[in-house]
Structures are given as structure tokens and as C-alpha cells.
Scaffold this motif. Sequence first.
Motif, mmCIF file in Angstrom:
data_model
loop_
_atom_site.group_PDB
_atom_site.id
_atom_site.type_symbol
_atom_site.label_atom_id
_atom_site.label_comp_id
_atom_site.label_asym_id
_atom_site.label_seq_id
_atom_site.Cartn_x
_atom_site.Cartn_y
_atom_site.Cartn_z
ATOM 1 N N LEU A 103 -6.370 13.035 15.178
ATOM 2 C CA LEU A 103 -6.481 11.637 15.612
ATOM 3 C C LEU A 103 -6.622 10.708 14.409
ATOM 4 C CD1 LEU A 103 -8.725 11.895 18.787
ATOM 5 C CD2 LEU A 103 -6.305 11.332 18.645
ATOM 6 N N ALA A 104 -7.375 11.158 13.401
ATOM 7 C CA ALA A 104 -7.605 10.307 12.232
ATOM 8 C C ALA A 104 -6.283 10.002 11.522
ATOM 9 C CB ALA A 104 -8.578 10.982 11.278
ATOM 10 N N PHE A 105 -5.394 10.971 11.472
ATOM 11 C CA PHE A 105 -4.126 10.773 10.755
ATOM 12 C C PHE A 105 -2.939 10.691 11.701
ATOM 13 C CE2 PHE A 105 -6.973 12.982 7.784
ATOM 14 C CZ PHE A 105 -7.016 12.021 6.792
ATOM 15 N N TRP A 106 -3.187 10.254 12.916
ATOM 16 C CA TRP A 106 -2.140 10.249 13.946
ATOM 17 C C TRP A 106 -0.896 9.501 13.499
ATOM 18 C CZ3 TRP A 106 -1.444 12.760 18.453
ATOM 19 C CH2 TRP A 106 -0.444 12.273 19.303
ATOM 20 N N LYS A 107 -1.078 8.270 13.027
ATOM 21 C CA LYS A 107 0.114 7.482 12.704
ATOM 22 C C LYS A 107 0.845 8.060 11.495
ATOM 23 C CE LYS A 107 -1.369 3.562 9.767
ATOM 24 N NZ LYS A 107 -2.665 4.036 9.288
ATOM 25 N N GLU A 108 0.101 8.640 10.557
ATOM 26 C CA GLU A 108 0.747 9.262 9.404
ATOM 27 C C GLU A 108 1.531 10.512 9.829
ATOM 28 O OE1 GLU A 108 -2.416 8.220 9.352
ATOM 29 O OE2 GLU A 108 -2.268 6.564 7.927
ATOM 30 N N LYS A 152 2.736 11.130 12.749
ATOM 31 C CA LYS A 152 3.894 10.666 13.509
ATOM 32 C C LYS A 152 5.013 10.238 12.567
ATOM 33 C CE LYS A 152 4.622 6.933 16.840
ATOM 34 N NZ LYS A 152 3.800 5.964 17.598
ATOM 35 N N PHE A 177 13.442 11.939 18.953
ATOM 36 C CA PHE A 177 11.987 11.897 18.797
ATOM 37 C C PHE A 177 11.384 11.032 19.904
ATOM 38 C CE2 PHE A 177 7.999 10.532 16.883
ATOM 39 C CZ PHE A 177 7.541 11.703 16.322
ATOM 40 N N MET A 199 6.611 1.170 12.437
ATOM 41 C CA MET A 199 6.400 2.117 11.337
ATOM 42 C C MET A 199 6.608 1.453 9.983
ATOM 43 S SD MET A 199 8.137 5.642 12.670
ATOM 44 C CE MET A 199 7.612 6.408 14.214
ATOM 45 N N TYR A 214 3.203 0.585 8.643
ATOM 46 C CA TYR A 214 2.157 1.603 8.463
ATOM 47 C C TYR A 214 1.620 1.603 7.035
ATOM 48 C CZ TYR A 214 3.043 3.968 12.950
ATOM 49 O OH TYR A 214 3.156 4.279 14.262
ATOM 50 N N TRP A 225 -5.068 3.650 5.660
ATOM 51 C CA TRP A 225 -5.582 4.795 6.405
ATOM 52 C C TRP A 225 -6.445 4.362 7.586
ATOM 53 C CZ3 TRP A 225 -3.189 9.037 5.013
ATOM 54 C CH2 TRP A 225 -2.739 9.166 3.706
ATOM 55 N N PHE A 226 -6.416 5.164 8.623
ATOM 56 C CA PHE A 226 -7.323 5.071 9.780
ATOM 57 C C PHE A 226 -7.169 3.798 10.586
ATOM 58 C CE2 PHE A 226 -9.714 7.335 6.375
ATOM 59 C CZ PHE A 226 -9.447 8.614 6.850
ATOM 60 N N ARG A 277 -4.967 1.562 13.233
ATOM 61 C CA ARG A 277 -3.856 1.649 14.173
ATOM 62 C C ARG A 277 -3.126 0.314 14.233
ATOM 63 N NH1 ARG A 277 -4.854 6.058 17.886
ATOM 64 N NH2 ARG A 277 -5.479 7.658 16.419
ATOM 65 N N PRO A 278 -1.825 0.341 14.467
ATOM 66 C CA PRO A 278 -1.127 -0.934 14.654
ATOM 67 C C PRO A 278 -1.645 -1.650 15.896
ATOM 68 C CG PRO A 278 0.310 0.953 15.102
ATOM 69 C CD PRO A 278 -0.943 1.497 14.505
#
Lengths: 400, 259
Positions: free
Chosen positions: A183-188, A190, B96, B106, B109, B114-115, B117-118
Amino acid sequence: MGRDEVRVWGGILAVALLGVLFVPFSEWALGVTYDHTLRTVALGGAVLGVVSGVLGSFAVLRRESLIGDALAHAALPGVGVAFLLAGRELSVLLIGAGVASWLGVYVIHLLTSRTRLKQDVAMGVVLAAWFAAGIALLTYIQARPDASQAGLSSFIFGQAAAMVERDVQLISAVGGAAFVVLLAFWKEFKLITFDVEFAAANGFPVVLLRLVLSTLIVVAIVLGLQLAGVILMVGLLIAPGVAARQWTHHLGQMAALAGVMGAFAGGVGAILSAVDRKLPTGPMIVIVAALLVFASLAFAPGRGLVWAMLRQRADQKRYAARHVLADLYKYASDHGGASSGVPDAFVRGVRGGEAPIGLAKLQRDGLIQASGTHWTLTREGIRAAEQAERSGQGGDDGRT
Amino acid sequence: MPSQNGSSPTVALHVEDLTVAYQRKPVLWDVDLDVPAGVLMAVIGPNGAGKTTLIKAVLNLIPRAAGRALFFGQPYEQARSLVGYVPQRGSVDWDFPTSVLDVVMMGLYGRLGWFRRPGRREREAALHALEQVALADLAHRQISQLSGGQQQRVFLARALVQDAQIYFMDEPFAAVDAVTERAIVGILQALRAQGKTVIVVHHDLQTITDYFDWVTLLNVEVVASGPTAATFTPENLRRAYGGRVSFMEHGQAAIATGD
């Protein structure tokens, strides 16, 4: 967006509910009694299924299912060595398994980067060598007189009965930690799964992120070894993700659905295998998981094979009807007017196999009627034929 | 070598002594390049000339044997926020499980860090970028349902949202229909009008003079680089492509003959 999303969440709930309902069902239909052992087994299977289903989704999307299989097989010698060094303590055995897995993958990587071997060959060599070493070690250990090795061979096919409460706690704790990282690195994760180059160009440490994600997948595999066995663990890793992918176009939903499906497969499979102590757990779990895959491939909306087949059937009928209608209209117009009869033999002779399908559909839709050996267009039939002729071939959409 | 650097004082991209080799075979050899800010530049050359490699090497995506690249005077590590990248459309799996809007987000991003969310701000920026490429209607569409031209425009939107100063685009016109091509050209020219620098790997020699005001001819080495009018000459083309190009000497148009 809205409706599809709600439907998938509904599906996730439904699978979870089915899994829970399986408990009373199995009591009633299979005569299973839920004593302490079986409760432990069922819970362990479900927890394991969640962990491997969610993490396995990424293995599916990264096309790493074969690597997962190699990883699982390569773990076996680690189990043997760890046992010889420290005895039967699950956490130590799993660490041994993890180390052996990693070593296997590292050697695969070395072989593909330093020699001319392709990945599939390197994987085949390493998988076979590691697995052979593991089997040899385990056979050696089995032959030793001390009793404590009981259950070690369960790592090959998996054995739910070997699972105790502490094992479930271990799986839950490690799996939970893996989820936190995910969860902590979810967007990475992805981003590197979808487009690793773009991630690198944006300054993400892709090598490190890949390593962490692969480690999470190794964790899922290693946790499942005792229950599902090294041979079939890849099934529990991959199958829920594949099944879930059929139902949704959203990564988060896919992972959630794969988790629930994994829990279903793990829990139900473990319970089924516990009905008779001689049943290996890995195969039972994988059979359930495979059923989920086949059901999803068949019935998932949009992608399902059954719907595709029905659509194709409907298309076939529609086109046959359109062709036959045009034939009838043309023949009738050339032989005394649109409402005059057309001999059945003519239609069948001209259209062959399409004729019965088309005639049946036209008749059902009330566009033609039979009179003896002849077919006549009804008033609606004439109108439909005229309209089709005016608008050309591609004109009507599902109206015939 | 661009000799007429007077048109624009700032150099957006400076490449020096860049050499890239795959298994000891040089793919790029001693490339020196200066691209002034605010131009729309095509990189052309025959297959295997190292066009894609050039982009990937300056963006640190592949190791280089020698040389360096500076973006507005800074190395890539410090200039990352100034750079936007559009990879080849075929480099990703379009099955995907994600939506158009998600892919565009993206692009943000890297800036999010880090950590984080959009959130709504990112969503709005992505929608705005989608409007620029005329895909706002498809924001919530699953990406596997897009046509090739739409996929390309999604990638373009993902780069637009980065709000960069210099853009690298790897064959944005590959296998798109004429309408999409015109739309993409419109976007690129709008970027130039805003003062941005756009570097495009391109294949269709017939459109060079229409679309681009700067051109680099590449064939492992840089054959020529500079304003299109002075650089896109039959002589330079012959040097870059060997004998594989025939020319209509009038009006500078050139046609690649089959290979």
C-alpha cells in the motif's frame, strides 16, 4: 465509471459470502466437523489466499508467472537445509525457503545476462537442479530415525493438517507486513508495472522498486509453501489474479477481488483436503482456484467466452435473416410483386446452411409466413426489406 | 554541427561526446548536439541509426559508454522536472487494468513524491491535459478500448501534464491515421508557441519541412543538425541514408524508397 465499479464490489462481497457459507454447507453436505484443527486450517488457507491473491495480481500483470513457479520449486532445498540446521520451526524453514528461492532467481539472472542462454532455458535448468537437490535432501531427512521430521514432506504437495495456530499467526503477521509495504508504494508499483521506462525517466529508482515488489511476491510464495506445496504454489499465486482480471479494469479492484478469490480457494481447498487426511492440500486448493479461473473466463461480462459465443450466435442469426430476407424480397419482386410467394426450395438452394437459421428467425419476428411450400413476406417483412435495400448492407443494427 | 546558433541564446539540450555501445558495437558514436530552446526538432535517420537510443541515452535510461547530456545547462538528475518523455506507444501493455485518466495522472507521480496519492488537483490537471488532446470524453475509458491514435494522444497528455520545458517523443506519428497526425502536429506546434522545446523521432521525410523548424540527421554519428531549411538538403540526406533515398529536387521534398 459508477455502475461497473459498484458491480465489482458487489461481486467481491458475493465471493466472500460464498466462502463463508461454504462452512455450514460443508458441515451439512460433507459431514465435516469444525474442531480446533479444522478451524485453524480453514483460517490459514483463507489468510494465505488473500496474501497470495493480492500479491499474485502483480505477478500476473508483470507476466512473471513462470518466475513464480521457478521461485516456488527453488525453495525446497532451503527447507531441507534449514531443517538440518535448526529443526522443525516454521519461521526458520520459511527463511531457508526464501534464501534458496532468491539464490535460484539470482542464478537465473546470472545465466541470462552472462551467457547466451535465454530465460526459459535458464529457468528450466535452475528449477530442475534446485528441485532435485530439495527432493534428495528431503528423502535423506525422511530416512533419519528421529521422529521430528514428520510433516516435512508436506512441503512438496502441501499438507493442511500440519498447520498449527502459530503458523497462522506467522502467515498473518508477515502477510500483513507485506500489505503495508504494498500500500505504501502502490502508485510506484503500478507505474513500474505499467511503464517502467517512464518511471525511470521520472527519477524513480526502478531497480530498487522492482526488487521490493519481487521480494513481496517471494514472501507470498514462501508463506504458502507449507499449505500448498512447492509444486503447486504458483497456482494459488496466479489463478486468483487471472480470474479477477476478467471482471474488472481497475487495478485496485483486481487486487481486492483476487484477494477474496484467493481466500475462497485457499479456505475451501484446505477444508476439502482436511475431510480426508490423505488428501494433499495443494492440489485441492489449486483445483478450486482453477474452477474460479474457468468460471471467470466463461462468464465475466465483456470478456467472457460464453457471452462472446452467444453474441456470435446472435450475429449469425441476424446476418442469416438479413440475407434470406433480401433473397425473398428480390425473388418475389421479380416474380409478380413483393407479396407473392417464394418456393422454399429456392431459398434453401440459394442460401444453403444459412437458410434454416434465417427463415426461423424471420418467421419468429413475424416478417415472413409459411404457406405450403412457399414463403410470403408479411407487411412488416416488406417494409423491413425495403428499408434494408435503401440503407444498403450495413444500414440496420439488430432490427431485422 | 549547428553553425548558426545566433537565432536563440539558450541551449535547451547540449550533448557532448555521447557514445553508446551494445556488446562492443557502437550504436551511437561521439554524438555532439546543441538544440536551441524553442524549436520543434525532428530526429531522422535510417533504421538502426540510433534515434531511439539517443533519446534513451540522454534520459539516462540506458548506460552510455562515454559522454554527457545537459538540459538548460544542468545534468538530468537536476533537470528532471524540466523534461517530459513520450515513449513508443508499443512499449507498454495496453491491456493493463487502468483508465485513461489514471495513465495521464502517472505524469504527475514524480512530482507527488513518496507516499502521496494523486488527489483532486492531479485529477483536474490530467483532465485539462486530456482536453488539450481532445480526449476528455474518454477520461474514464479503460485503456484497452483505445485505438492506436487515441493511445498516442493519451501518452501525449501524460507528457503535457508534466508541464516540462523540453519534450522527447519517440515516434509519436507511428501508425496513426491522418486526422490524429494532424491533431498531434497541432499540439506540438502549440508547445513550440509556448516556448517549449520538442524533440521528435520521426520517420516520414515528406512532412519534415511542413512540421519541423529544426532537424538532426543521424546515422550512428550526427550527419547534420540545424534549421530545417539549411540542413534538410539532398546532400545531407544522401549522407545519412546512403543510396536509399530518391529526391524530387524541386521544393526540398524527399521520398524514402523501400528498404
